[in-house]
Design a protein around this motif. Structure first.
Motif, PDB file in Angstrom:
ATOM      1  N   GLU A 259       0.861  -1.214  -0.163  1.00 49.21           N
ATOM      2  CA  GLU A 259       0.025  -0.020  -0.089  1.00 49.21           C
ATOM      3  C   GLU A 259       0.877   1.290  -0.004  1.00 49.21           C
ATOM      4  N   GLU A 260       2.029   1.206   0.743  1.00 46.60           N
ATOM      5  CA  GLU A 260       2.791   2.334   0.848  1.00 46.60           C
ATOM      6  C   GLU A 260       3.643   2.685  -0.602  1.00 46.60           C
ATOM      7  N   ILE A 261       3.847   1.511  -1.324  1.00 49.79           N
ATOM      8  CA  ILE A 261       4.736   1.891  -2.399  1.00 49.79           C
ATOM      9  C   ILE A 261       3.681   2.105  -3.515  1.00 49.79           C
ATOM     10  N   GLN A 262       2.672   1.500  -3.376  1.00 48.58           N
ATOM     11  CA  GLN A 262       1.135   1.902  -4.421  1.00 48.58           C
ATOM     12  C   GLN A 262       0.926   3.448  -4.321  1.00 48.58           C
ATOM     13  N   HIS A 263       0.966   3.766  -3.049  1.00 45.53           N
ATOM     14  CA  HIS A 263       0.845   5.437  -2.669  1.00 45.53           C
ATOM     15  C   HIS A 263       1.892   6.330  -3.253  1.00 45.53           C
ATOM     16  N   TYR A 264       3.137   5.952  -3.362  1.00 44.01           N
ATOM     17  CA  TYR A 264       4.375   6.312  -3.772  1.00 44.01           C
ATOM     18  C   TYR A 264       4.130   6.655  -5.326  1.00 44.01           C
ATOM     19  N   PHE A 265       3.727   5.494  -5.836  1.00 42.30           N
ATOM     20  CA  PHE A 265       3.649   5.563  -7.312  1.00 42.30           C
ATOM     21  C   PHE A 265       2.349   6.467  -7.817  1.00 42.30           C
ATOM     22  N   ASP A 266       1.346   6.456  -7.191  1.00 42.38           N
ATOM     23  CA  ASP A 266       0.232   7.282  -7.473  1.00 42.38           C
ATOM     24  C   ASP A 266       0.418   8.832  -7.039  1.00 42.38           C
ATOM     25  N   THR A 267       1.139   9.135  -6.140  1.00 41.44           N
ATOM     26  CA  THR A 267       1.500  10.387  -5.798  1.00 41.44           C
ATOM     27  C   THR A 267       2.724  11.190  -6.123  1.00 41.44           C
ATOM     28  N   VAL A 268       3.577  10.459  -6.533  1.00 37.89           N
ATOM     29  CA  VAL A 268       5.073  10.897  -6.876  1.00 37.89           C
ATOM     30  C   VAL A 268       5.141  10.382  -8.579  1.00 37.89           C
ATOM     31  N   PHE A 269       5.024   9.350  -9.065  1.00 32.75           N
ATOM     32  CA  PHE A 269       5.207   8.834 -10.312  1.00 32.75           C
ATOM     33  C   PHE A 269       4.212   9.080 -11.093  1.00 32.75           C
ATOM     34  N   ARG A 270       2.900   9.189 -10.334  1.00 34.87           N
ATOM     35  CA  ARG A 270       1.705   9.091 -11.211  1.00 34.87           C
ATOM     36  C   ARG A 270       1.626   8.171 -12.145  1.00 34.87           C
ATOM     37  N   ARG A 271       1.802   7.024 -11.985  1.00 38.18           N
ATOM     38  CA  ARG A 271       1.899   5.955 -13.083  1.00 38.18           C
ATOM     39  C   ARG A 271       1.539   4.609 -12.256  1.00 38.18           C
ATOM     40  N   PRO A 272       0.874   3.362 -12.917  1.00 40.05           N
ATOM     41  CA  PRO A 272       0.638   2.411 -12.236  1.00 40.05           C
ATOM     42  C   PRO A 272       2.064   1.788 -11.641  1.00 40.05           C
ATOM     43  N   MET A 273       1.874   1.166 -10.624  1.00 43.19           N
ATOM     44  CA  MET A 273       3.088   0.338  -9.842  1.00 43.19           C
ATOM     45  C   MET A 273       3.384  -0.923 -10.714  1.00 43.19           C
ATOM     46  N   PRO A 274       4.630  -1.197 -11.362  1.00 41.98           N
ATOM     47  CA  PRO A 274       4.905  -2.528 -11.889  1.00 41.98           C
ATOM     48  C   PRO A 274       5.048  -3.593 -10.898  1.00 41.98           C
ATOM     49  N   GLU A 275       4.479  -4.619 -11.540  1.00 41.55           N
ATOM     50  CA  GLU A 275       4.283  -6.014 -10.515  1.00 41.55           C
ATOM     51  C   GLU A 275       5.837  -6.239  -9.872  1.00 41.55           C
ATOM     52  N   CYS A 276       6.853  -5.982 -10.457  1.00 36.11           N
ATOM     53  CA  CYS A 276       8.171  -6.231  -9.947  1.00 36.11           C
ATOM     54  C   CYS A 276       8.342  -5.409  -8.370  1.00 36.11           C
ATOM     55  N   ASN A 277       7.643  -4.504  -8.359  1.00 37.47           N
ATOM     56  CA  ASN A 277       7.733  -3.843  -7.021  1.00 37.47           C
ATOM     57  C   ASN A 277       7.073  -4.497  -5.926  1.00 37.47           C
ATOM     58  N   LEU A 278       6.420  -5.623  -6.270  1.00 35.89           N
ATOM     59  CA  LEU A 278       5.865  -6.401  -5.020  1.00 35.89           C
ATOM     60  C   LEU A 278       7.192  -7.125  -4.131  1.00 35.89           C
ATOM     61  N   GLN A 279       8.069  -7.348  -4.881  1.00 38.55           N
ATOM     62  CA  GLN A 279       9.187  -8.008  -4.079  1.00 38.55           C
ATOM     63  C   GLN A 279       9.859  -7.094  -3.017  1.00 38.55           C
ATOM     64  N   GLN A 280       9.520  -5.718  -2.974  1.00 40.63           N
ATOM     65  CA  GLN A 280      10.071  -4.825  -2.005  1.00 40.63           C
ATOM     66  C   GLN A 280       9.288  -4.980  -0.884  1.00 40.63           C
ATOM     67  N   ALA A 281       8.215  -5.660  -0.860  1.00 35.46           N
ATOM     68  CA  ALA A 281       7.239  -5.876   0.343  1.00 35.46           C
ATOM     69  C   ALA A 281       7.545  -7.000   1.076  1.00 35.46           C
ATOM     70  N   TYR A 282       8.471  -7.777   0.662  1.00 30.97           N
ATOM     71  CA  TYR A 282       9.246  -8.721   1.376  1.00 30.97           C
ATOM     72  C   TYR A 282      10.349  -8.316   2.587  1.00 30.97           C
ATOM     73  N   VAL A 283       9.979  -8.731   3.748  1.00 29.98           N
ATOM     74  CA  VAL A 283      11.057  -8.431   4.769  1.00 29.98           C
ATOM     75  C   VAL A 283      11.193  -9.591   5.525  1.00 29.98           C
ATOM     76  N   PRO A 284      12.598  -9.391   6.385  1.00 26.93           N
ATOM     77  CA  PRO A 284      12.839 -10.838   7.177  1.00 26.93           C
ATOM     78  C   PRO A 284      11.713 -11.028   7.961  1.00 26.93           C
ATOM     79  N   THR A 285      11.246 -12.139   8.419  1.00 26.66           N
ATOM     80  CA  THR A 285      10.468 -12.359   9.485  1.00 26.66           C
ATOM     81  C   THR A 285      10.849 -11.979  10.942  1.00 26.66           C
ATOM     82  N   GLY A 286      10.101 -11.178  11.586  1.00 28.14           N
ATOM     83  CA  GLY A 286      10.355 -10.541  12.989  1.00 28.14           C
ATOM     84  C   GLY A 286      11.017  -9.228  12.838  1.00 28.14           C
ATOM     85  N   CYS A 287      11.385  -8.845  11.671  1.00 28.08           N
ATOM     86  CA  CYS A 287      12.299  -7.495  11.786  1.00 28.08           C
ATOM     87  C   CYS A 287      11.425  -6.263  12.061  1.00 28.08           C
TER      88      CYS A 287
END
Length: 422
Positions: free
Chosen positions: A99-127
């Motif tokens: 949701e945060e990445i999508q908001h950044y694309f909507d407000t800053v880039f003003r274009r759809p979020m590429p599917e590859c950016n989904l991998q940035q939503a993965y973080v180490p368990t418990g971090c």
């Protein structure tokens, strides 16, 4: 917890020299201020095997590993995967990051979020997640045994934001007690001279400690104390702070300030005054540095880069006879530049600077590094001759430093440093 840190920058572009590793410099300065000792800087390419080797070495000699870079959405951004593998952790998907990445694309880039950016939503368990409102790559921190691990994006703007707003507060929470610092900024003395002036108290200072840092054209001294509360830290530092201030005298231009130009802007606002510039050898650097600051329009009316004699004559009113008699690099021309730019713009103060940045002498035989710096007011015009040594960038930078220091001294009623011709 007492941390000994290694900063590991990931990115082949760093090794090729295409990009400077400014992240490590910024992180080092920021975490040193909260009492973390930085032992090593390491750079490694986008290669999982080599990164694994670096991690194995770093774990043997530091208990805080800070990684920058390799958190992007492309195929070669493998920092998270490699670090997690090294520490036996899994990656976990977080919808709120999407949701945060999508908001950044909507407000800053003003274009759809590429599917590859989904991998940035993965973080180490418990971090602990470091949320990133100025980019798409979140940072994170976790602990395994006695080792703390932090991952930050490599884009400098994002790295700086997360360092200031996430990493430093996270480190403060981990410390027992409070660590507080004050930075004393000095212009006009070299680092060896500062050490000579403060050597005896530096040797004796433990808590609070006292350490010098050389910067481009100036020196910073950091006083750091550790105690149970901030008030206790301030009480510990107060006597040493006063002692250092007394020894440094008028060379100390500020405490916990950003820069000379920021200090000057504050003084000008305080006094309701303005200035303008006529620059030759600095090529507009003085104007650039003041206009880099938000709110500069309140104190800076404008400037002229009079690089040629024709511009000095046509726009600044320097007479051909003065140029023929004394040359462009002279106190006479600098004083006319300062006075005329002040009158032309209607500013309270005018700065004129002319000199030889190099690499060669000028046609009058003036050596590289010869600079004339003038300050014009409604009552007087003062000019100083400077010998700034060699190196084109250094001469320009130092001339701009001296211009701001000249303004500082005038605005605070201090004696002008050096030999001035009034």
């Amino acid at each position: 917890m007492s941390y000994q840190a290694e900063i590991i920058a990931v990115g082949t572009e760093l090794l090729l020299g295409n990009v400077a590793n400014t992240d490590a410099q910024y992180i080092s300065e920021a975490i040193s201020a909260v009492g973390v000792n930085v032992l090593y800087h390491t750079a490694v390419g986008d290669n999982p095997k080599r990164l694994q080797d670096v991690i194995a070495t770093a774990r043997q000699r530091a208990n805080l590993l800070i990684f920058t870079g390799g958190l992007g959405p492309t195929y070669d951004d493998l920092t998270k995967e490699t670090v997690c593998q090294a520490f036996g952790l899994e990656l976990e998907f977080h919808p709120e990051i999407v949701e945060e990445i999508q908001h950044y694309f909507d407000t800053v880039f003003r274009r759809p979020m590429p599917e590859c950016n989904l991998q940035q939503a993965y973080v180490p368990t418990g971090c602990t997640i470091f949320h990133n409102p100025v980019g798409t790559a979140p940072g994170c921190a976790f602990e395994v045994g006695d080792t703390a691990v932090v991952m930050l994006p490599g884009v400098p703007r994002e790295c700086i934001y997360l360092t200031d707003h996430e990493l430093v507060p996270w480190l403060r929470e981990k410390h027992e007690g409070v660590i507080l610092s004050h930075d004393l900024h000095i212009f006009g003395l070299t680092e060896p001279k500062v050490q000579e002036i403060l050597s005896d108290i530096m040797d004796d200072a433990v808590n609070p400690s006292l350490a010098p840092y050389a910067k481009t054209g100036e020196v910073m001294v950091r006083i750091t104390a550790k105690a149970e509360t901030e008030a206790d830290c301030e009480a510990l530092m107060a006597p040493l702070l006063e002692q250092v201030k007394e020894r440094l005298g008028t060379y100390l231009y500020g405490i916990d300030v950003k820069s000379l130009e920021d200090t000057v802007m504050g003084l000008l606002k305080e006094k309701g005054m303005t200035f303008s510039t006529a620059e030759s050898c600095t090529g507009g650097l003085i104007s650039k540095r003041i206009t880099d600051l938000p709110g500069a329009s309140q104190v800076f009316l404008g400037g002229i880069v009079s690089y040629t004699n024709e511009v000095k004559m046509d726009l600044l009113g320097v007479s051909p006879a003065i140029l023929d008699l004394h040359g462009a690099v002279s106190k006479h021309v600098a004083k006319l530049m300062a006075d005329n730019i002040r009158r032309f713009t209607g500013s309270d103060l005018g700065i004129g600077v002319t000199g030889v940045a190099g690499p060669d002498k000028d046609d009058r035989g003036n050596e590289v590094g010869t600079v004339y710096l003038a300050l014009g007011t409604k009552d007087t015009i003062a000019c100083m001759q400077l010998d700034l040594g060699t190196g084109r960038d250094r001469v320009r930078t130092m001339a701009a430093h001296h211009a701001f220091d000249l303004l500082r001294r005038f605005l605070t009623g201090l004696p002008l440093e050096g030999e001035y011709d009034g």
